[in-house]
Scaffold this active site. Structure first.
Site, mmCIF file in Angstrom:
data_model
loop_
_atom_site.group_PDB
_atom_site.id
_atom_site.type_symbol
_atom_site.label_atom_id
_atom_site.label_comp_id
_atom_site.label_asym_id
_atom_site.label_seq_id
_atom_site.Cartn_x
_atom_site.Cartn_y
_atom_site.Cartn_z
ATOM 1 N N HIS A 173 -10.154 -6.453 -2.091
ATOM 2 C CA HIS A 173 -11.210 -6.231 -1.092
ATOM 3 C C HIS A 173 -12.350 -5.516 -1.808
ATOM 4 O O HIS A 173 -12.329 -4.290 -1.963
ATOM 5 C CB HIS A 173 -10.697 -5.370 0.063
ATOM 6 C CG HIS A 173 -9.635 -6.040 0.881
ATOM 7 N ND1 HIS A 173 -9.895 -7.156 1.639
ATOM 8 C CD2 HIS A 173 -8.322 -5.756 1.056
ATOM 9 C CE1 HIS A 173 -8.782 -7.526 2.259
ATOM 10 N NE2 HIS A 173 -7.809 -6.702 1.919
ATOM 11 N N GLU A 203 -5.913 -10.881 -1.108
ATOM 12 C CA GLU A 203 -6.731 -10.645 0.096
ATOM 13 C C GLU A 203 -8.220 -10.604 -0.242
ATOM 14 O O GLU A 203 -8.982 -9.791 0.286
ATOM 15 C CB GLU A 203 -6.309 -9.324 0.772
ATOM 16 C CG GLU A 203 -4.820 -9.243 1.073
ATOM 17 C CD GLU A 203 -4.401 -7.990 1.820
ATOM 18 O OE1 GLU A 203 -5.273 -7.281 2.370
ATOM 19 O OE2 GLU A 203 -3.192 -7.714 1.855
ATOM 20 N N ASP A 242 -11.977 -10.549 -0.554
ATOM 21 C CA ASP A 242 -13.255 -10.685 0.140
ATOM 22 C C ASP A 242 -14.263 -9.790 -0.575
ATOM 23 O O ASP A 242 -13.886 -8.870 -1.313
ATOM 24 C CB ASP A 242 -13.195 -10.417 1.658
ATOM 25 C CG ASP A 242 -12.511 -9.136 2.069
ATOM 26 O OD1 ASP A 242 -12.478 -8.184 1.263
ATOM 27 O OD2 ASP A 242 -12.021 -9.059 3.212
ATOM 28 N N GLU A 288 0.804 -1.235 0.000
ATOM 29 C CA GLU A 288 0.000 0.000 0.000
ATOM 30 C C GLU A 288 0.833 1.279 0.000
ATOM 31 O O GLU A 288 0.612 2.176 0.818
ATOM 32 C CB GLU A 288 -0.965 -0.010 1.199
ATOM 33 C CG GLU A 288 -1.897 -1.201 1.200
ATOM 34 C CD GLU A 288 -2.875 -1.205 2.381
ATOM 35 O OE1 GLU A 288 -2.743 -0.350 3.271
ATOM 36 O OE2 GLU A 288 -3.760 -2.071 2.399
ATOM 37 N N ASN A 329 2.264 -5.141 -3.179
ATOM 38 C CA ASN A 329 0.871 -5.495 -2.882
ATOM 39 C C ASN A 329 0.054 -4.233 -2.596
ATOM 40 O O ASN A 329 0.505 -3.353 -1.851
ATOM 41 C CB ASN A 329 0.870 -6.406 -1.633
ATOM 42 C CG ASN A 329 -0.472 -7.049 -1.340
ATOM 43 O OD1 ASN A 329 -1.088 -7.650 -2.216
ATOM 44 N ND2 ASN A 329 -0.921 -6.931 -0.090
HETATM 45 C C1 XIL Z 1 -5.939 -6.269 8.443
HETATM 46 C C2 XIL Z 1 -6.250 -7.461 9.323
HETATM 47 O O1 XIL Z 1 -7.181 -8.280 8.682
HETATM 48 C C3 XIL Z 1 -6.781 -7.001 10.655
HETATM 49 O O2 XIL Z 1 -6.941 -8.096 11.537
HETATM 50 C C4 XIL Z 1 -5.854 -5.961 11.273
HETATM 51 O O3 XIL Z 1 -6.441 -5.459 12.451
HETATM 52 C C5 XIL Z 1 -5.588 -4.832 10.310
HETATM 53 O O4 XIL Z 1 -5.077 -5.362 9.095
HETATM 54 N N1 XIL Z 1 -4.803 -4.631 3.740
HETATM 55 C C6 XIL Z 1 -3.771 -5.415 4.194
HETATM 56 C C7 XIL Z 1 -3.962 -6.275 5.366
HETATM 57 O O5 XIL Z 1 -2.711 -5.488 3.540
HETATM 58 O O6 XIL Z 1 -2.781 -6.463 6.105
HETATM 59 C C8 XIL Z 1 -5.061 -5.770 6.267
HETATM 60 O O7 XIL Z 1 -5.288 -6.737 7.286
HETATM 61 C C9 XIL Z 1 -6.321 -5.495 5.479
HETATM 62 C C10 XIL Z 1 -6.056 -4.473 4.415
#
Ligand code: XIL
Length: 363
Positions: free
Chosen positions: A253, A281, A283, A176, A217
């Site tokens: 996401h 990641e 969802d 990020e 990422n």
């Molecule tokens: C999130 C986790 O799921 C949580 O449990 C934590 O509190 C915060 O981080 N992008 C990412 C992940 O790269 O590391 C994040 O994970 C979600 C967004």
């Protein structure tokens, strides 16, 4: 590297495993010509075997649920190991967890996940070496200057990558780093070191492990647009200048029906640079309470992501950010949204599970 080219391989193995599990023999439902695709919801035919057949891997993040005791913990661990062949520690490899004080490293949490993965023939995606979030206070409140920040970054990466050498097949080296308009995001590392922190991180990771795959990422880079264009320009420049990088992670996401129509084309353009793409990641959050209709749309969204990965050769894997609605970052991060994963809070399969299954089966 324990991560080979799976596309096209493993069909026979997957079919044999299913037949064996069914107690079937040569006439256990196979046809002489086509692949054996068992019907959805057969407890014995896991997503990971179907994924292998399709030439990709399927993974999940997890760490909290992994440590639950009692029946929830055993449900969590048994679904995780049965259905998935990639494990991403959701938090245990982040800076604040691994490096809580200047000279203190804590590896036990992450090591337990790695051991579980190894016992279950899963590979581990390391997440994440460099990020503006989940930094310990000793870093952010230390009043450090540029040289100290540079040293902290180098030392952290060298120590962590060395520790997990041979145990992690890919690292999200930098997470990020960009704003949605494609500009560089302000944060501890950028503010102290400047834009060179990104390539410093990749070079430090490569110096510590010559074989691990190194990924950039980010989110909102799944489709073609200003942010992914900026990533594209950055990684292309890295390749030209010999900065070590092997791939790009699309976090994915998504909001309901929020998939970009250019997902496939975007995977293809990174692959054309010779890079791998991982969906890291995934969802799909829905307004809660969810309904049959919203969960059906969600299922279609999951199907489309998995199908896009299978159809575009650079895409090696799809990892969901957890697998059960009992343990997801969504409800606390996006109020009013939830039910984002393929299993519900009671570890029952949702339509999204069935659509992943069908996408992996080529349906
Ligand atoms: C999130 C986790 O799921 C949580 O449990 C934590 O509190 C915060 O981080 N992008 C990412 C992940 O790269 O590391 C994040 O994970 C979600 C967004």
């Amino acid at each position: 590297m324990p991560f080979g080219p799976y596309r096209g391989g493993g069909l026979a193995l997957a079919a044999v495993a299913w037949l064996a599990a069914c107690g079937g023999g040569a006439d256990g439902g196979s046809s002489a010509t086509g692949p054996i695709i068992p019907p959805v919801d057969t407890d014995t035919f896991p997503l990971r075997a179907l994924a292998q057949q399709a030439g990709i891997r399927i993974g999940s993040a997890g760490d909290r649920g992994f440590r639950w005791t009692g029946s929830d913990g055993s449900s969590f661990r048994s679904i995780l190991s049965r259905e998935f062949s990639v494990l991403t520690p959701e938090n245990d490899m982040k800076f604040d967890h691994l490096h809580p004080a200047p000279t203190t490293y804590y590896f036990a949490g992450a090591d337990s996940l790695v051991a579980f993965a190894q016992q279950n023939q899963m590979v581990v995606r390391g997440h994440t070496l460099v990020w503006h979030q989940q930094l310990p206070r000793w870093i952010t409140s230390g009043g450090f200057g540029a040289d100290e920040a540079w040293q902290q970054l180098s030392d952290h990466i060298a120590t962590v990558v060395s520790h997990f050498k041979g145990k992690v097949f890919a690292w999200d080296v930098v997470n990020e780093a960009l704003n949605d308009d494609g500009s560089l995001r302000s944060g501890y590392w950028f503010d102290h070191i400047g834009r060179s922190y990104i390539e410093l991180a990749f070079r430090a990771a490569r110096a510590a492990d010559p074989n691990v795959a190194l990924f950039y990422n980010d989110y909102n880079i799944e489709g073609i647009g200003p942010k992914s264009d900026s990533v594209y320009a950055m990684v292309k420049d890295f390749l030209v200048r010999g900065v070590p990088i092997n791939g790009v992670g699309f976090q994915a996401h998504f909001t309901l029906n929020g998939l970009p129509s250019t997902l496939g084309a975007n995977i293809a353009r990174f692959a054309a640079l010779g890079l791998k793409v991982h969906i890291t990641e995934l969802d799909v959050r829905v307004p809660v309470p969810s309904s049959n209709a919203s969960l059906a749309s969600q299922a279609q969204n999951y199907h489309d992501v998995v199908a896009a990965c299978i159809q575009n050769k650079g895409c090696e894997l799809v990892t969901t950010w957890g697998f059960t609605d009992k343990d997801s970052w969504v409800p606390s991060t996006f109020p009013g949204q939830g039910d984002a994963l393929p299993w519900d809070s009671f570890f029952q399969r949702k339509p999204a599970y069935r659509s992943i299954y069908n996408a992996l089966a080529g349906r």
